[in-house]
Write an enzyme that holds these catalytic residues in place. Structure first.
Site, PDB file in Angstrom:
ATOM      1  N   HIS A 225      79.048  25.142  33.848  1.00 27.56           N
ATOM      2  CA  HIS A 225      77.930  24.208  34.000  1.00 27.56           C
ATOM      3  C   HIS A 225      78.173  22.801  33.477  1.00 27.56           C
ATOM      4  CE1 HIS A 225      73.810  23.029  34.556  1.00 27.56           C
ATOM      5  NE2 HIS A 225      73.616  22.824  33.265  1.00 27.56           N
TER       6      HIS A 225
ATOM      7  N   ARG B 295      72.512  28.146  24.921  1.00 29.11           N
ATOM      8  CA  ARG B 295      73.135  28.730  26.109  1.00 29.11           C
ATOM      9  C   ARG B 295      74.381  29.560  25.814  1.00 29.11           C
ATOM     10  NH1 ARG B 295      72.284  23.430  29.981  1.00 29.11           N
ATOM     11  NH2 ARG B 295      70.076  23.855  30.274  1.00 29.11           N
TER      12      ARG B 295
ATOM     13  N   ARG C 127      76.109  21.946  24.417  1.00 25.22           N
ATOM     14  CA  ARG C 127      74.973  21.041  24.609  1.00 25.22           C
ATOM     15  C   ARG C 127      73.679  21.837  24.792  1.00 25.22           C
ATOM     16  NH1 ARG C 127      72.133  19.598  29.156  1.00 25.22           N
ATOM     17  NH2 ARG C 127      73.632  20.482  30.611  1.00 25.22           N
TER      18      ARG C 127
ATOM     19  N   GLU D  92      66.844  26.833  33.077  1.00 24.81           N
ATOM     20  CA  GLU D  92      66.349  27.453  31.852  1.00 24.81           C
ATOM     21  C   GLU D  92      64.824  27.361  31.762  1.00 24.81           C
ATOM     22  OE1 GLU D  92      69.160  26.467  28.746  1.00 24.81           O
ATOM     23  OE2 GLU D  92      67.463  26.037  27.458  1.00 24.81           O
TER      24      GLU D  92
ATOM     25  N   ALA E 182      73.748   7.927  34.297  1.00 23.52           N
ATOM     26  CA  ALA E 182      74.434   7.081  33.304  1.00 23.52           C
ATOM     27  C   ALA E 182      74.824   5.742  33.917  1.00 23.52           C
ATOM     28  CB  ALA E 182      75.666   7.798  32.765  1.00 23.52           C
TER      29      ALA E 182
ATOM     30  N   PHE F 165      62.421  24.784  25.886  1.00 22.77           N
ATOM     31  CA  PHE F 165      63.782  24.888  26.401  1.00 22.77           C
ATOM     32  C   PHE F 165      64.664  25.467  25.307  1.00 22.77           C
ATOM     33  CE2 PHE F 165      66.274  23.519  30.053  1.00 22.77           C
ATOM     34  CZ  PHE F 165      65.283  23.278  30.983  1.00 22.77           C
TER      35      PHE F 165
ATOM     36  N   GLN G 128      80.667  24.416  28.865  1.00 22.77           N
ATOM     37  CA  GLN G 128      79.477  25.264  28.746  1.00 22.77           C
ATOM     38  C   GLN G 128      79.257  26.148  29.975  1.00 22.77           C
ATOM     39  OE1 GLN G 128      75.137  23.685  29.044  1.00 22.77           O
ATOM     40  NE2 GLN G 128      75.457  24.250  26.913  1.00 22.77           N
TER      41      GLN G 128
ATOM     42  N   HIS H 219      76.351  28.192  31.708  1.00 24.27           N
ATOM     43  CA  HIS H 219      74.896  28.359  31.716  1.00 24.27           C
ATOM     44  C   HIS H 219      74.617  29.832  32.003  1.00 24.27           C
ATOM     45  CE1 HIS H 219      70.708  27.993  32.812  1.00 24.27           C
ATOM     46  NE2 HIS H 219      70.707  26.710  32.510  1.00 24.27           N
TER      47      HIS H 219
ATOM     48  N   LEU I 286      72.355  27.067  40.123  1.00 26.38           N
ATOM     49  CA  LEU I 286      71.614  27.149  38.869  1.00 26.38           C
ATOM     50  C   LEU I 286      70.169  27.595  39.037  1.00 26.38           C
ATOM     51  CD1 LEU I 286      72.201  26.404  35.860  1.00 26.38           C
ATOM     52  CD2 LEU I 286      70.740  24.444  36.265  1.00 26.38           C
TER      53      LEU I 286
HETATM   54  C1  LIG Z   1      72.374  22.058  38.749  1.00 25.23           C
HETATM   55  C2  LIG Z   1      72.303  21.248  37.476  1.00 25.23           C
HETATM   56  C3  LIG Z   1      71.105  21.150  36.771  1.00 25.23           C
HETATM   57  C4  LIG Z   1      71.035  20.408  35.601  1.00 25.23           C
HETATM   58  N1  LIG Z   1      69.844  20.325  34.938  1.00 25.23           N
HETATM   59  C5  LIG Z   1      69.752  19.549  33.835  1.00 25.23           C
HETATM   60  C6  LIG Z   1      68.500  19.362  33.171  1.00 25.23           C
HETATM   61  O1  LIG Z   1      67.466  19.875  33.591  1.00 25.23           O
HETATM   62  N2  LIG Z   1      68.472  18.592  32.068  1.00 25.23           N
HETATM   63  C7  LIG Z   1      69.583  17.990  31.570  1.00 25.23           C
HETATM   64  O2  LIG Z   1      69.490  17.296  30.569  1.00 25.23           O
HETATM   65  N3  LIG Z   1      70.778  18.129  32.194  1.00 25.23           N
HETATM   66  C8  LIG Z   1      70.883  18.881  33.303  1.00 25.23           C
HETATM   67  N4  LIG Z   1      72.087  19.013  33.931  1.00 25.23           N
HETATM   68  C9  LIG Z   1      73.233  18.207  33.473  1.00 25.23           C
HETATM   69  C10 LIG Z   1      73.062  16.773  33.949  1.00 25.23           C
HETATM   70  O3  LIG Z   1      72.363  16.752  35.155  1.00 25.23           O
HETATM   71  C11 LIG Z   1      74.403  16.079  34.139  1.00 25.23           C
HETATM   72  O4  LIG Z   1      75.181  16.224  32.984  1.00 25.23           O
HETATM   73  C12 LIG Z   1      74.180  14.593  34.393  1.00 25.23           C
HETATM   74  O5  LIG Z   1      73.268  14.398  35.431  1.00 25.23           O
HETATM   75  C13 LIG Z   1      75.463  13.841  34.702  1.00 25.23           C
HETATM   76  O6  LIG Z   1      75.118  12.503  35.000  1.00 25.23           O
HETATM   77  P1  LIG Z   1      76.196  11.377  35.164  1.00 25.23           P
HETATM   78  O7  LIG Z   1      75.474  10.105  35.416  1.00 25.23           O
HETATM   79  O8  LIG Z   1      77.144  11.419  34.025  1.00 25.23           O
HETATM   80  O9  LIG Z   1      77.035  11.816  36.449  1.00 25.23           O
HETATM   81  P2  LIG Z   1      76.587  12.237  37.947  1.00 25.23           P
HETATM   82  O10 LIG Z   1      75.134  12.219  38.142  1.00 25.23           O
HETATM   83  O11 LIG Z   1      77.345  13.462  38.269  1.00 25.23           O
HETATM   84  O12 LIG Z   1      77.157  11.042  38.798  1.00 25.23           O
HETATM   85  C14 LIG Z   1      78.544  10.813  38.923  1.00 25.23           C
HETATM   86  C15 LIG Z   1      78.728   9.593  39.789  1.00 25.23           C
HETATM   87  O13 LIG Z   1      80.093   9.212  39.770  1.00 25.23           O
HETATM   88  C16 LIG Z   1      80.502   8.919  41.068  1.00 25.23           C
HETATM   89  N5  LIG Z   1      81.966   9.126  41.112  1.00 25.23           N
HETATM   90  C17 LIG Z   1      82.672  10.188  40.670  1.00 25.23           C
HETATM   91  N6  LIG Z   1      83.982   9.981  40.847  1.00 25.23           N
HETATM   92  C18 LIG Z   1      84.099   8.749  41.404  1.00 25.23           C
HETATM   93  C19 LIG Z   1      85.197   7.952  41.823  1.00 25.23           C
HETATM   94  N7  LIG Z   1      86.458   8.367  41.719  1.00 25.23           N
HETATM   95  N8  LIG Z   1      84.939   6.750  42.370  1.00 25.23           N
HETATM   96  C20 LIG Z   1      83.670   6.305  42.519  1.00 25.23           C
HETATM   97  N9  LIG Z   1      82.589   7.014  42.121  1.00 25.23           N
HETATM   98  C21 LIG Z   1      82.818   8.208  41.573  1.00 25.23           C
HETATM   99  C22 LIG Z   1      79.714   9.828  41.963  1.00 25.23           C
HETATM  100  O14 LIG Z   1      79.624   9.282  43.266  1.00 25.23           O
HETATM  101  C23 LIG Z   1      78.363   9.804  41.254  1.00 25.23           C
HETATM  102  O15 LIG Z   1      77.613   8.699  41.677  1.00 25.23           O
HETATM  103  C24 LIG Z   1      72.191  19.750  35.117  1.00 25.23           C
HETATM  104  C25 LIG Z   1      73.381  19.835  35.820  1.00 25.23           C
HETATM  105  C26 LIG Z   1      73.449  20.595  36.981  1.00 25.23           C
HETATM  106  C27 LIG Z   1      74.781  20.700  37.684  1.00 25.23           C
END
Ligand SMILES: Cc1cc2nc3c(=O)[nH]c(=O)nc-3n(C[C@H](O)[C@H](O)[C@H](O)COP(=O)(O)OP(=O)(O)OC[C@H]3O[C@@H](n4cnc5c(N)ncnc54)[C@H](O)[C@@H]3O)c2cc1C
Length: 460
Positions: A351, A281, A393, A250, A15, A115, A235, A237, A247
């Site tokens: 999850h 899920r 989700r 799926e 994101a 999926f 959620q 998983h 994990l």
């Molecule tokens: C094992 C696993 C498998 C998954 N597989 C799938 C899949 O196949 N398909 C799917 O759609 N979803 C999947 N998901 C869910 C999905 O991956 C996550 O919801 C998503 O990647 C979250 O992305 P994000 O950018 O919001 O946060 P993240 O990728 O978690 O990044 C968070 C960022 O915030 C930073 N941060 C946090 N706190 C602070 C702070 N206080 N100060 C500075 N930086 C900070 C961290 O350093 C990091 O860079 C999976 C999740 C897991 C755990």
């Protein structure tokens, strides 16, 4: 120490990086991350990212939107679901054009697999909608976006942890971060701040989430009185490795894996006769726990840590090797079992956070029931709640959420910062003093209960 950027993005997961790509097109952008960027939890995502490309069979965004709303138990913001499903197609092609090495069909198109909860013709049967890069889809997304951000000259502050946000009435003016290597506090003045700090699975003992997923973003904002939304929707998983929570994607079931109880029964036939093991899920997790409670877990003792089997031994050897190589490795490393020959012992694992920082469709943080906002404050990704996942989700919709709503927030920010001046903020010393008070409270170590004990109690 003081820095000035038009846009500050907190978090470098999918994101944060996608938003940064958009904002950096017109605004001076910094990304702050407490981790080295490509260690973000997005890199752990295995199974895929959904989009109704229709590469393997007919598919439509309308069907995808319907599944998203139904999968979320009809508590989804339906306008958000339409945007998610409609923008998905272009989003996936954008990732492809930016260099993401998707797995391919024989004729060279992006391959797609099944999926949970993704169906054709409004629930008639499973559909192949998940685009993937083996079982390393999130890893590839992060690498792709990170290199594009470097190309766009985004400034990265790695291992900077944000601990406070500077709010002045209805305007956000920046953040305070601690540089982990030195302990120095830094003030980042900004016209706009986007929180993309990811999930908070670490509030539970058994979770699929990385150690860093502690919910810092929602916590920082909640401390400032910003209400959080849908926090009760968390959620589980269905297939974490028993006892560890790691994990098992799926996609194992998407490729034909089957859940069985101690009698060898394919118990999902009782609970979801059409979608079977690929039901949403929440349904599969509840089914597993119901089987265990009825004494049909593998041990049969009805205890909460009994388990069921995920059987992939009947799949072609080539499928596991080519499409699920990391999963095969995990099983060998953590369990000493080869999924080609032995079923995988699984149990639901904490999850994904459906709830979080409430936002509108452009990522602006919403602070009351009338849709009031704080100017210059945004959120996207798992820490945000645009309410596109309702109470549950669907798999592969989160990576999609990052890209679709991260992009929308980025575009909005780029426009917003064009038309305003840098806000005046108090001196660094004044802004940092409040944050310093928090740090002192945690580190003086003399009074009150131990933080570690509170964490453990909560997780258990
Ligand atoms: C094992 C696993 C498998 C998954 N597989 C799938 C899949 O196949 N398909 C799917 O759609 N979803 C999947 N998901 C869910 C999905 O991956 C996550 O919801 C998503 O990647 C979250 O992305 P994000 O950018 O919001 O946060 P993240 O990728 O978690 O990044 C968070 C960022 O915030 C930073 N941060 C946090 N706190 C602070 C702070 N206080 N100060 C500075 N930086 C900070 C961290 O350093 C990091 O860079 C999976 C999740 C897991 C755990």
């Amino acid at each position: 120490m003081r820095h000035e950027y038009e846009c500050v993005i907190v978090g470098s997961g999918g994101a944060g990086l996608y938003s940064a790509l958009e904002t950096s097109a017109g605004a001076k952008t910094a990304v702050l991350s407490k981790l080295y960027p490509v260690r973000s939890h997005t890199g752990a995502a295995q199974g895929g990212i959904s989009a109704a490309l229709g590469n393997r069979e007919e598919d439509k965004p309308e069907w995808h939107a319907f599944d998203t709303v139904k999968g979320g138990d009809y508590l989804v913001d339906q306008q958000a679901a339409m945007i998610l499903a409609r923008d998905a197609v272009q989003a996936v092609y954008d990732l492809e054009n930016r260099g993401l090495p998707f797995s391919r069909t024989k004729d060279g198109r992006i391959d797609q697999r099944r999926f949970g909860g993704h169906t054709k013709e409004f629930g008639k049967g499973p559909v192949r909608r998940a685009c993937y890069a083996a079982d390393r889809t999130g890893h590839m997304i992060l690498q792709t976006l990170y290199q594009q951000c470097i190309k766009n000259k985004v400034a990265f502050f790695d291992e900077f942890q944000v601990i406070d946000v500077i709010l002045d009435g209805k305007t956000c003016k920046g953040v305070i971060a601690i540089e982990l290597a030195t302990g120095t506090l830094h003030t980042f003045a900004a016209k706009a701040v986007l929180f993309a700090t990811g999930g908070f699975g670490r509030i539970f003992k058994i979770t699929s989430n990385a150690f860093a997923n502690t919910g810092d973003g929602p916590a920082v904002l909640a401390r400032k009185g910003i209400p959080l939304q849908d926090m009760e929707f968390f959620q589980f998983h269905p297939t974490g490795i028993k006892g560890l929570g790691i994990l098992i994607t799926e996609a194992v079931r998407g490729e034909g894996g089957i859940l069985r109880n101690s009698a060898g029964e394919r118990f999902m036939e009782q609970y979801a006769p059409t979608l079977l093991d690929l039901a949403p899920r929440d349904m599969v997790s509840r089914a597993i726990m119901t089987e265990i409670a009825a004494g049909r877990g593998m041990r049969g003792d009805k205890k909460i840590d009994d388990y069921v089997d995920l059987n992939a031994t009947h799949l072609d050897k080539g499928v596991l090797e080519a499409k699920l190589p990391d999963i095969t490795d995990f099983c060998k490393t953590y369990l000493g079992v080869d999924p080609n020959h032995t079923p995988i012992p699984v149990l639901p694992t904490a999850h994904y956070a459906m709830g979080g920082i409430p936002t509108d469709l452009d990522g602006r943080v919403v602070v009351d029931e009338k849709g009031g906002i704080i100017h210059g404050l945004y959120a996207a990704g798992e820490c945000a709640c645009v309410s596109v996942h309702g109470a549950n989700r669907l798999g592969t919709n989160s990576l999609l959420d990052l890209v679709v709503f991260g992009r929308r927030a980025g575009i909005h920010i780029e426009e917003y910062v064009k038309n305003i001046d840098f806000p005046a903020i108090p001196s660094d010393a004044a802004a940092e003093a409040e944050a310093q008070k928090w740090i002192d409270r945690l580190t003086d170590g003399k009074k009150g209960p131990h933080g570690g004990h509170i964490t453990e109690e909560m997780q258990t």
